[in-house]
Design an enzyme around this catalytic site. Structure first.
Site, mmCIF file in Angstrom:
data_model
loop_
_atom_site.group_PDB
_atom_site.id
_atom_site.type_symbol
_atom_site.label_atom_id
_atom_site.label_comp_id
_atom_site.label_asym_id
_atom_site.label_seq_id
_atom_site.Cartn_x
_atom_site.Cartn_y
_atom_site.Cartn_z
ATOM 1 C CG ASP A 204 13.049 40.469 61.663
ATOM 2 O OD1 ASP A 204 13.769 39.560 61.224
ATOM 3 O OD2 ASP A 204 13.373 41.678 61.669
ATOM 4 C CG HIS B 116 13.817 43.708 58.946
ATOM 5 N ND1 HIS B 116 14.929 43.242 59.588
ATOM 6 C CD2 HIS B 116 14.161 44.898 58.379
ATOM 7 C CE1 HIS B 116 15.915 44.109 59.420
ATOM 8 N NE2 HIS B 116 15.481 45.122 58.698
ATOM 9 C CG ASP C 108 25.596 47.697 61.638
ATOM 10 O OD1 ASP C 108 25.424 48.911 61.420
ATOM 11 O OD2 ASP C 108 25.039 46.817 60.956
ATOM 12 C CG HIS D 181 23.270 54.065 57.787
ATOM 13 N ND1 HIS D 181 21.945 53.731 57.658
ATOM 14 C CD2 HIS D 181 23.922 52.883 57.965
ATOM 15 C CE1 HIS D 181 21.811 52.416 57.754
ATOM 16 N NE2 HIS D 181 22.997 51.889 57.943
HETATM 17 C C1 XUL Z 1 21.101 48.467 57.182
HETATM 18 C C2 XUL Z 1 20.341 48.790 58.377
HETATM 19 C C3 XUL Z 1 19.086 48.023 58.550
HETATM 20 C C4 XUL Z 1 17.935 48.884 58.902
HETATM 21 C C5 XUL Z 1 16.625 48.180 59.038
HETATM 22 O O1 XUL Z 1 22.313 49.064 57.111
HETATM 23 O O2 XUL Z 1 20.751 49.581 59.172
HETATM 24 O O3 XUL Z 1 19.281 47.072 59.549
HETATM 25 O O4 XUL Z 1 18.190 49.508 60.115
HETATM 26 O O5 XUL Z 1 16.156 47.680 57.855
HETATM 27 MN MN MN Z 2 19.871 50.637 60.861
#
Ligand code: XUL
Ligand code: MN
Length: 346
Positions: A54, A51, A252, A215
């Site tokens: 980061d 990011h 995740d 996702h």
């Molecule tokens: C959120 C996600 C984030 C993005 C990066 O669900 O996956 O970590 O990958 O901003």
């Molecule tokens: Mn992600």
């Protein structure tokens, strides 16, 4: 561990998270960025994803000169470690100005902040010699439909992407869709939405996507189909492999942890599309379980890569001729069992 030279691997500093969740504090001591980079190198990964903050902590309170010198210092650190910066993503969901959305906030001052922050994110990427920005559109959606004009929001999103494309003529943008969390409903929930949005921008060639397994599953889709769809447009520029047990919070989990067959099909899709051959990375957007002890802190990353590589072997040794015969005979019950037998092994 199985060896393979086709794929290069990546993760982000947030994937060595400390265990905090909405209901409780960290369960492992906070670690420095340098420690995280050292782990990445020790594990033999090739790249790190970032990011913007980061890379340059507290970025909003840094001058352009500070941003430049801190990003350059990071680049040197990465060079010394032999590690590449794969992507940089603007973190547009923490600042109070993004409470009601970033690019799609109802407040023009907040939308302006989100765009300015994104342009600075591009500057960070440039200093890190990285040409790919990832947009996870965290708060671009609504909690209640009446709070925003979704038609206008599409225009705002296009406008924001156009400003980024104009800021740097070489930068590419990969949209990472997610259907919900933190929002009830997101405006760009799937790869189809992301690629449709790309066509509306001033330079569609530079707008692609990033697929995250979890996702896609949260959107009720099969991530392998999302991969094939994106690849048929030549638009899959990055990837967040992980896993997800049904429709709940974004988990995740380690790759393959919830559904090995769904993971296998993602690997098959990557193989048939030649993912990685143009330099794309396989990133694992996975988190340690909250219960993880300090001494096991990196296991979810090693395990995800191991599972991935074992599934590459499974994809390459899949009994294709036998499968084709069963397909020709429309014997899908036998095909189904063939897949299971192949995955289970002898
Ligand atoms: C959120 C996600 C984030 C993005 C990066 O669900 O996956 O970590 O990958 O901003
Ligand atoms: Mn992600």
């Amino acid at each position: 561990m199985p060896k393979d030279t086709t794929y290069k691997f990546c993760f982000g500093p947030w994937n060595l998270s400390e265990g905090q969740d909405p209901y409780g504090p960290p369960t492992r001591p906070v670690q420095s960025f340098d420690w995280k980079l050292e782990q990445l190198k020790k594990l033999g990964f090739d790249a790190m994803m970032f990011h913007d903050d980061d890379a340059v902590p507290d970025i909003d309170n840094k001058s352009d000169a500070q941003l430049k010198s801190e990003a350059r210092a990071l680049k040197k650190k990465l060079d010394d470690a032999g590690i590449v910066a794969e992507i940089v993503a603007p973190r547009l969901w923490f600042d109070p100005r993004t409470i009601d959305g970033a690019y799609t906030s109802n407040d023009p001052k907040c939308r302006k902040y989100a765009i300015e922050r994104s342009l600075r994110c591009i500057d960070v990427a440039n200093y890190l010699d990285c040409d790919l920005i990832v947009l996870w559109l965290a708060r671009e959606g609504s909690y209640i439909r009446e709070s925003k004009n979704a038609r206008k929001c599409v225009d705002y999103l296009v406008e924001a992407v156009d400003k980024m494309l104009a800021h740097d003529k070489k930068i590419r943008i990969a949209i990472e869709p997610k259907p919900n969390e933190p929002m009830d409903l997101a405006y760009i929930p799937t790869i189809g939405h992301a690629l449709a949005l790309a066509t509306q921008t001033s330079d569609p060639k530079r707008v692609g996507c990033l697929i995250e397994s979890a996702h896609a599953i949260l959107a009720g889709l099969d991530p392998a189909d999302e991969i094939d769809f994106a690849c048929s447009f030549g638009k899959l520029w990055s990837l967040h492999l992980n896993d997800q047990n049904g429709l709940k919070f974004d988990q995740d989990k380690p790759f393959g942890s919830a559904n090995l067959r769904v993971a296998f099909n993602q690997v098959r899709a990557l193989e048939r599309n030649g993912y990685g051959k143009k330099g794309e990375y396989v990133a694992f957007d996975v988190h340690p379980f909250r219960t993880t002890k300090v001494e096991h802190w990196t296991a979810h990353l090693e395990n995800s890569r191991r599972t991935f590589l074992r599934l590459v072997e499974k994809a390459r040794t899949y009994p294709e001729a036998e499968a084709q015969k069963l397909i020709a005979d429309r014997n899908y019950a036998a095909l189904d069992q063939l897949v299971l037998e192949h995955l289970m092994g002898k």
